[in-house]
Design an enzyme around this catalytic site. Structure first.
Site, PDB file in Angstrom:
ATOM      1  N   ASP A   1       0.823  -1.094  -0.025  1.00 24.91           N
ATOM      2  CA  ASP A   1      -0.010  -0.062   0.164  1.00 24.91           C
ATOM      3  C   ASP A   1       0.778   1.214   0.024  1.00 24.91           C
ATOM      4  N   ILE A   2       0.521   2.257  -0.637  1.00 29.67           N
ATOM      5  CA  ILE A   2       1.437   3.405  -0.703  1.00 29.67           C
ATOM      6  C   ILE A   2       1.267   4.308   0.362  1.00 29.67           C
TER       7      ILE A   2
ATOM      8  N   THR B   1      -5.402  13.966 -13.531  1.00 31.01           N
ATOM      9  CA  THR B   1      -6.622  13.910 -14.395  1.00 31.01           C
ATOM     10  C   THR B   1      -7.168  15.216 -14.620  1.00 31.01           C
ATOM     11  N   ASP B   2      -7.875  15.472 -15.962  1.00 29.34           N
ATOM     12  CA  ASP B   2      -8.436  16.574 -16.324  1.00 29.34           C
ATOM     13  C   ASP B   2      -9.512  16.863 -15.352  1.00 29.34           C
ATOM     14  N   GLU B   3     -10.290  15.865 -14.406  1.00 26.04           N
ATOM     15  CA  GLU B   3     -11.301  16.286 -13.939  1.00 26.04           C
ATOM     16  C   GLU B   3     -10.874  17.210 -12.774  1.00 26.04           C
TER      17      GLU B   3
ATOM     18  N   TYR C   1     -13.807  12.118  -5.906  1.00 21.68           N
ATOM     19  CA  TYR C   1     -12.699  11.578  -6.770  1.00 21.68           C
ATOM     20  C   TYR C   1     -11.828  12.536  -7.302  1.00 21.68           C
TER      21      TYR C   1
ATOM     22  N   ALA D   1     -11.692  15.862  -6.347  1.00 15.58           N
ATOM     23  CA  ALA D   1     -11.151  16.623  -5.298  1.00 15.58           C
ATOM     24  C   ALA D   1      -9.778  16.042  -4.367  1.00 15.58           C
TER      25      ALA D   1
ATOM     26  N   LYS E   1      -8.088  13.980  -6.209  1.00 18.32           N
ATOM     27  CA  LYS E   1      -6.878  14.005  -7.122  1.00 18.32           C
ATOM     28  C   LYS E   1      -6.229  15.544  -7.039  1.00 18.32           C
TER      29      LYS E   1
ATOM     30  N   ASN F   1      -9.930  11.198 -20.550  1.00 15.46           N
ATOM     31  CA  ASN F   1     -10.405   9.846 -20.349  1.00 15.46           C
ATOM     32  C   ASN F   1      -9.942   8.902 -21.228  1.00 15.46           C
TER      33      ASN F   1
ATOM     34  N   ASP G   1     -29.323  10.026 -13.643  1.00  9.18           N
ATOM     35  CA  ASP G   1     -28.113  10.694 -13.845  1.00  9.18           C
ATOM     36  C   ASP G   1     -27.092  10.307 -12.537  1.00  9.18           C
ATOM     37  N   ARG G   2     -25.790  10.604 -12.934  1.00 14.51           N
ATOM     38  CA  ARG G   2     -24.800  10.678 -11.838  1.00 14.51           C
ATOM     39  C   ARG G   2     -24.984  11.857 -10.944  1.00 14.51           C
TER      40      ARG G   2
HETATM   41  P1  NAD Z   1      -7.555   2.003 -11.888  1.00 13.66           P
HETATM   42  O1  NAD Z   1      -8.484   2.051 -10.837  1.00 13.66           O
HETATM   43  O2  NAD Z   1      -7.410   1.030 -13.197  1.00 13.66           O
HETATM   44  O3  NAD Z   1      -6.009   1.318 -11.162  1.00 13.66           O
HETATM   45  C1  NAD Z   1      -5.548   1.910  -9.776  1.00 13.66           C
HETATM   46  C2  NAD Z   1      -4.385   0.714  -9.458  1.00 13.66           C
HETATM   47  O4  NAD Z   1      -4.090   1.452  -8.124  1.00 13.66           O
HETATM   48  C3  NAD Z   1      -4.909  -0.322  -9.013  1.00 13.66           C
HETATM   49  O5  NAD Z   1      -3.985  -1.694  -9.636  1.00 13.66           O
HETATM   50  C4  NAD Z   1      -4.958  -0.574  -7.761  1.00 13.66           C
HETATM   51  O6  NAD Z   1      -4.815  -1.891  -7.202  1.00 13.66           O
HETATM   52  C5  NAD Z   1      -4.000   0.462  -7.359  1.00 13.66           C
HETATM   53  N1  NAD Z   1      -4.181   0.945  -5.956  1.00 13.66           N
HETATM   54  C6  NAD Z   1      -5.061   1.677  -5.388  1.00 13.66           C
HETATM   55  N2  NAD Z   1      -4.970   1.876  -4.153  1.00 13.66           N
HETATM   56  C7  NAD Z   1      -3.928   1.622  -3.873  1.00 13.66           C
HETATM   57  C8  NAD Z   1      -3.015   1.895  -2.655  1.00 13.66           C
HETATM   58  N3  NAD Z   1      -3.576   2.623  -1.469  1.00 13.66           N
HETATM   59  N4  NAD Z   1      -1.582   1.436  -2.748  1.00 13.66           N
HETATM   60  C9  NAD Z   1      -1.263   0.850  -3.886  1.00 13.66           C
HETATM   61  N5  NAD Z   1      -1.950   0.640  -4.834  1.00 13.66           N
HETATM   62  C10 NAD Z   1      -3.097   1.139  -4.884  1.00 13.66           C
HETATM   63  O7  NAD Z   1      -7.062   3.333 -12.388  1.00 13.66           O
HETATM   64  P2  NAD Z   1      -6.378   3.747 -13.910  1.00 13.66           P
HETATM   65  O8  NAD Z   1      -7.690   4.199 -14.720  1.00 13.66           O
HETATM   66  O9  NAD Z   1      -5.457   2.822 -14.350  1.00 13.66           O
HETATM   67  O10 NAD Z   1      -5.710   5.230 -13.312  1.00 13.66           O
HETATM   68  C11 NAD Z   1      -4.370   5.158 -13.087  1.00 13.66           C
HETATM   69  C12 NAD Z   1      -4.073   6.635 -12.784  1.00 13.66           C
HETATM   70  O11 NAD Z   1      -4.553   7.424 -13.934  1.00 13.66           O
HETATM   71  C13 NAD Z   1      -5.031   7.299 -11.439  1.00 13.66           C
HETATM   72  O12 NAD Z   1      -4.085   7.969 -10.868  1.00 13.66           O
HETATM   73  C14 NAD Z   1      -5.965   7.957 -12.207  1.00 13.66           C
HETATM   74  O13 NAD Z   1      -6.566   9.044 -11.230  1.00 13.66           O
HETATM   75  C15 NAD Z   1      -5.284   8.604 -13.336  1.00 13.66           C
HETATM   76  N6  NAD Z   1      -6.093   8.851 -14.655  1.00 13.66           N
HETATM   77  C16 NAD Z   1      -7.112   8.075 -15.219  1.00 13.66           C
HETATM   78  C17 NAD Z   1      -7.498   8.124 -16.346  1.00 13.66           C
HETATM   79  C18 NAD Z   1      -8.628   6.994 -16.793  1.00 13.66           C
HETATM   80  O14 NAD Z   1      -9.170   7.552 -17.709  1.00 13.66           O
HETATM   81  N7  NAD Z   1      -8.825   6.005 -16.395  1.00 13.66           N
HETATM   82  C19 NAD Z   1      -7.586   9.432 -16.853  1.00 13.66           C
HETATM   83  C20 NAD Z   1      -6.602  10.315 -16.343  1.00 13.66           C
HETATM   84  C21 NAD Z   1      -6.002  10.132 -15.158  1.00 13.66           C
HETATM   85  O1  DAU Z   2     -11.432  12.581 -17.335  1.00 16.06           O
HETATM   86  C1  DAU Z   2     -10.578  11.450 -16.679  1.00 16.06           C
HETATM   87  C2  DAU Z   2     -11.224  10.550 -16.027  1.00 16.06           C
HETATM   88  O2  DAU Z   2     -12.001   9.678 -16.736  1.00 16.06           O
HETATM   89  C3  DAU Z   2     -10.420   9.861 -14.993  1.00 16.06           C
HETATM   90  O3  DAU Z   2      -9.666  10.786 -14.011  1.00 16.06           O
HETATM   91  C4  DAU Z   2     -11.162   8.834 -14.116  1.00 16.06           C
HETATM   92  O4  DAU Z   2     -10.311   8.037 -13.456  1.00 16.06           O
HETATM   93  C5  DAU Z   2     -11.789   7.967 -14.970  1.00 16.06           C
HETATM   94  O5  DAU Z   2     -12.749   6.846 -14.185  1.00 16.06           O
HETATM   95  C6  DAU Z   2     -13.087   8.741 -16.024  1.00 16.06           C
HETATM   96  O6  DAU Z   2     -13.680   9.340 -15.568  1.00 16.06           O
HETATM   97  P1  DAU Z   2     -15.429   9.275 -15.878  1.00 16.06           P
HETATM   98  O7  DAU Z   2     -16.515   9.417 -14.674  1.00 16.06           O
HETATM   99  O8  DAU Z   2     -15.251  10.600 -16.998  1.00 16.06           O
HETATM  100  O9  DAU Z   2     -15.458   7.899 -16.413  1.00 16.06           O
HETATM  101  P2  DAU Z   2     -16.616   6.766 -16.588  1.00 16.06           P
HETATM  102  O10 DAU Z   2     -16.167   5.725 -17.378  1.00 16.06           O
HETATM  103  O11 DAU Z   2     -17.042   6.459 -15.172  1.00 16.06           O
HETATM  104  O12 DAU Z   2     -17.984   7.609 -17.342  1.00 16.06           O
HETATM  105  C7  DAU Z   2     -17.650   8.226 -18.604  1.00 16.06           C
HETATM  106  C8  DAU Z   2     -19.001   9.069 -18.900  1.00 16.06           C
HETATM  107  O13 DAU Z   2     -19.942   8.072 -18.886  1.00 16.06           O
HETATM  108  C9  DAU Z   2     -19.581   9.911 -17.722  1.00 16.06           C
HETATM  109  O14 DAU Z   2     -19.997  10.937 -18.391  1.00 16.06           O
HETATM  110  C10 DAU Z   2     -20.393   8.865 -17.041  1.00 16.06           C
HETATM  111  C11 DAU Z   2     -21.084   8.214 -18.119  1.00 16.06           C
HETATM  112  N1  DAU Z   2     -21.294   6.925 -17.676  1.00 16.06           N
HETATM  113  C12 DAU Z   2     -20.503   6.148 -16.904  1.00 16.06           C
HETATM  114  C13 DAU Z   2     -20.882   4.717 -16.767  1.00 16.06           C
HETATM  115  C14 DAU Z   2     -19.994   3.877 -15.958  1.00 16.06           C
HETATM  116  C15 DAU Z   2     -22.772   6.513 -18.138  1.00 16.06           C
HETATM  117  O15 DAU Z   2     -23.381   7.215 -18.683  1.00 16.06           O
HETATM  118  N2  DAU Z   2     -22.816   5.077 -17.832  1.00 16.06           N
HETATM  119  C16 DAU Z   2     -22.337   4.240 -16.954  1.00 16.06           C
HETATM  120  O16 DAU Z   2     -22.717   3.176 -16.791  1.00 16.06           O
END
Ligand code: NAD
Ligand code: DAU
Length: 365
Positions: free
Chosen positions: A57-58, A132-134, A158, A160, A162, A187, A300-301
């Protein structure tokens, strides 16, 4: 060597695979293997001396200090996070724990180790924080895309958390001089994406004849980037980014969610024609004509951000990075990957992927 955190998750595992394909430099992969961590993603590296995995764990400072002292990494690439917005709404605490406290502990361990290096090694060290861009919040339809100077305005627990981690990274550079780099990416999509996120969820639900839940009107816009392009951007920033700088990463691919889901359905119609596969609507039992028949609008979310768009010109101008995939090529590859890797999907769905550590490492010391 590199210390990679979260290297068994979606982007982290794609990064580790790409890194090992492009360089000989070893990777020490620290991952807690939460529900999102899956060592099967790294199966092709099993037995490779280039990849060392540590389950941990980090937030564990003692472990971090030991890993830095023993392995002396020249850089950290920090992916580990809780990453799913919907989970952060249901249970925000884990997000503060890992994304804020975990990043803080990692920064502290890195700073302690870095402080003891000689001047040359200190100057060469990098702490690359993957964000992330969020953190920038949400855009109106005519707003310019997020740039590196857009003020932070995170809207979900989430984002906040990040944003908090980004601020800590910034402060460690500003206050202590730790050579940090931050990337803020849009994304991602591609192989090994956990099927809780939009694109993989739609693919696996469609193949099972289950409803495709589109939140609200489905007109929310995301800016999609193929995961390997993100990994290439991280490699480039690590190689040539200026310490203290942040870099936005994006694919210039703004799409409404409903269009994403329609595209996935059309590709499945082409590549996995529903009638031929005998797929039935899981609710009615009727044979499916087109996968799009499964689209269902659901509530909606809460606090749902309406639009994200990334201005990635700094990364292109200063470091020469550009995405290799268009959305059309990337999404086709992604759908094909899920069709070709249904065992991976099945293991994720039935939970057996969590046995992988035991299967793979149980008999080893
Ligand atoms: P993910 O949820 O698929 O993977 C996260 C990984 O971190 C997992 O392997 C998990 O086991 C590990 N982890 C979680 N908590 C931990 C802890 N306390 N100690 C050690 N390991 C831990 O996430 P992802 O989609 O691969 O995203 C990776 C990074 O990129 C994140 O920081 C996320 O914010 C960022 N990011 C994701 C996206 C996206 O679209 N998925 C976009 C932009 C940025
Ligand atoms: O923008 C970068 C981010 O993108 C990352 O930082 C996050 O880790 C990653 O999870 C992602 O966040 P989003 O919330 O944008 O991703 P998600 O795939 O959950 O949702 C994408 C869009 O689709 C969002 O507008 C919500 C919508 N959605 C999502 C799910 C899971 C649906 O409409 N139905 C769904 O079931």
């Amino acid at each position: 060597m590199l210390l990679v955190t979260g290297g068994a998750g979606f982007i982290g595992s794609n990064f580790v695979l790409q890194w090992c394909a492009h360089t000989d430099e070893p990777v020490l992969n620290l991952d807690a293997l939460t529900y999102a961590g899956n060592l099967a993603n790294l199966q092709s590296l099993a037995g490779s001396p280039q990849h060392m995995f540590v389950q941990g764990d980090i937030r564990d400072s003692a472990l971090l200090n030991r890993l830095f002292a023993e392995h002396k990494p020249r850089a950290v690439v920090h992916f580990a996070a809780e990453s799913h917005v919907d989970r952060s709404i249901l249970g925000p605490e884990a997000f503060v724990e890992t994304n804020v406290v975990g990043t803080f502990r990692l920064l502290e361990a890195a700073r302690t180790y870095w402080s003891g290096l000689d001047e040359a090694a200190k100057a060469a060290f990098r702490f690359l924080h993957v964000s992330t861009d969020e953190v920038y919040g949400t855009l109106g339809p005519n707003d310019p895309a997020f740039s590196e100077t857009t003020p932070y305005a995170p809207n979900s627990p989430y984002s906040a958390s990040k944003a908090g981690s980004d601020h800590l990274v910034r402060a460690y550079q500003h206050t202590y001089g730790l050579p940090t780099l931050t990337t803020n990416c849009s994304n991602n999509y591609g192989p090994y994406h956990f099927p809780e996120k939009l694109i993989p969820l739609m693919i696996v639900n469609a193949l099972a004849g289950k409803p495709l839940p589109v939140y609200g009107d489905g007109q929310q816009i995301r800016d999609w980037l193929y995961v390997e392009d993100h990994c290439a951007a991280i490699r480039r920033v690590l190689e040539a980014g200026q310490p203290g700088e942040t870099y936005n990463v994006g694919g210039w691919n703004e799409k409404a969610n409903i269009d994403i889901v329609q595209t996935v359905c059309a590709l499945l119609d082409e590549l996995a024609a529903a009638p031929d596969r005998g797929v039935r609507d899981a609710r009615s039992g009727a044979p499916l004509g087109r996968y799009a028949e499964l689209i269902t609008h659901v509530t909606d979310r809460p606090g749902h951000d309406r639009r994200y768009a990334i201005d990635a010109r700094k990364l292109e101008r200063e470091l020469g990075w550009r995405p290799a995939e268009t959305f059309e090529t990337g999404i086709r590859k992604t759908v094909q990957w899920y069709l070709a890797n249904q065992e991976w999907v099945a293991a994720v769905q039935d939970g057996s992927y969590r046995d992988w550590v035991q299967t793979q490492y149980g008999a080893r010391a």
